[in-house]
Design an enzyme around this catalytic site. Structure first.
Site, PDB file in Angstrom:
ATOM      1  N   HIS A 155       0.830  -1.208   0.000  1.00 56.52           N
ATOM      2  CA  HIS A 155       0.000   0.000   0.000  1.00 56.52           C
ATOM      3  C   HIS A 155       0.863   1.256   0.000  1.00 56.52           C
ATOM      4  CE1 HIS A 155       0.955   1.028   4.171  1.00 56.52           C
ATOM      5  NE2 HIS A 155       0.876  -0.268   4.431  1.00 56.52           N
ATOM      6  N   GLU A 192      -1.661  -6.927   7.604  1.00 58.89           N
ATOM      7  CA  GLU A 192      -0.332  -6.707   8.166  1.00 58.89           C
ATOM      8  C   GLU A 192      -0.116  -7.534   9.429  1.00 58.89           C
ATOM      9  OE1 GLU A 192       2.636  -6.334   7.930  1.00 58.89           O
ATOM     10  OE2 GLU A 192       3.068  -4.198   7.670  1.00 58.89           O
TER      11      GLU A 192
END
Length: 229
Positions: A10, A87
């Protein structure tokens, strides 16, 4: 038929900019993050993807839509979220100052206080670093190596089911998760924990074979390298 997998990290977020721990916690993409992603998206605009995915965190969802909107050669349906690709979880440290967090992790690992995560990992190894993070976490919620490895296996298993018969897919994931995948699946890493952290908006390319075996063949490809990729 093997499936080519493009793993995109990202774009830069507010927590990245403010030097805060960001795992399962979320913060919005910055203006710089969006602008950098537009370059990545433009560099991938002529690459055909059969499907695009993202983790279920908003910074990844916002990123994948930038990739989708810029792509000129793919007919893509609804983006599916794959939570297993989110994550690494840092437990009670989520949202805390990164330097102060690594000092506590270093001490929990038996080292002197240290803010450089690479130095800590180099001394402890990635498995002991994860254990030290869990130990330093007052609530011991942070993912250790065993928990993260199990989730990575789940991610690859889910992708194997999702990508059957597809030639190329894109997944937006996260820096520490992609790095940990590389430690496990990148031949050049050879099991070493000395793997550079992938840049925001970078691309890591993998191959998912018919037998479910996954391997990373290109790691942390930056925008200036994507042009000729």
């Amino acid at each position: 038929m093997p499936t080519e997998v493009y793993l995109v990290r990202h774009g830069e977020t507010m927590f990245n900019q403010l030097n805060k721990v960001q795992g399962w916690s979320d913060s919005p993409l910055t203006v710089k993050g969006i602008n950098d992603l537009k370059v990545t998206a433009r560099n991938l605009s002529q690459v055909h993807f059969d499907r695009m995915y993202s983790s279920d965190l908003k910074r990844a969802i916002d990123t994948v839509h930038l990739m989708k909107d810029a792509n000129e050669v793919s007919e893509l349906g609804k983006i599916k979220k794959l939570p297993a690709f989110r994550e690494v979880f840092f437990g009670s440290f989520e949202g805390d100052d990164i330097d102060e967090t690594w000092k506590k992790v270093a001490v929990a690992g038996g080292l002197k206080p240290e803010t450089d995560i690479d130095k800590i990992i180099n001394q402890l190894g990635i498995a002991k670093f994860r254990e030290a993070t869990k130990k330093a976490d007052p609530r011991h919620l942070a993912e250790n190596s065993e928990e993260l490895d199990e989730r990575m296996d789940q991610a690859i298993d889910q992708l194997t089911q999702e990508a059957q018969g597809l030639g190329r897919v894109l997944i937006v994931s996260h820096g520490d998760f992609i790095k940990t995948l590389a430690i496990k699946y990148w031949n050049q890493a050879n099991g070493s924990h000395v793997v550079p952290f992938p840049e925001n908006g970078s691309v890591t390319r993998g191959i998912l074979h018919d037998n479910g075996k996954f391997e990373i063949v290109d790691y942390n490809i930056k925008n200036n390298e994507l042009i000729n990729f």
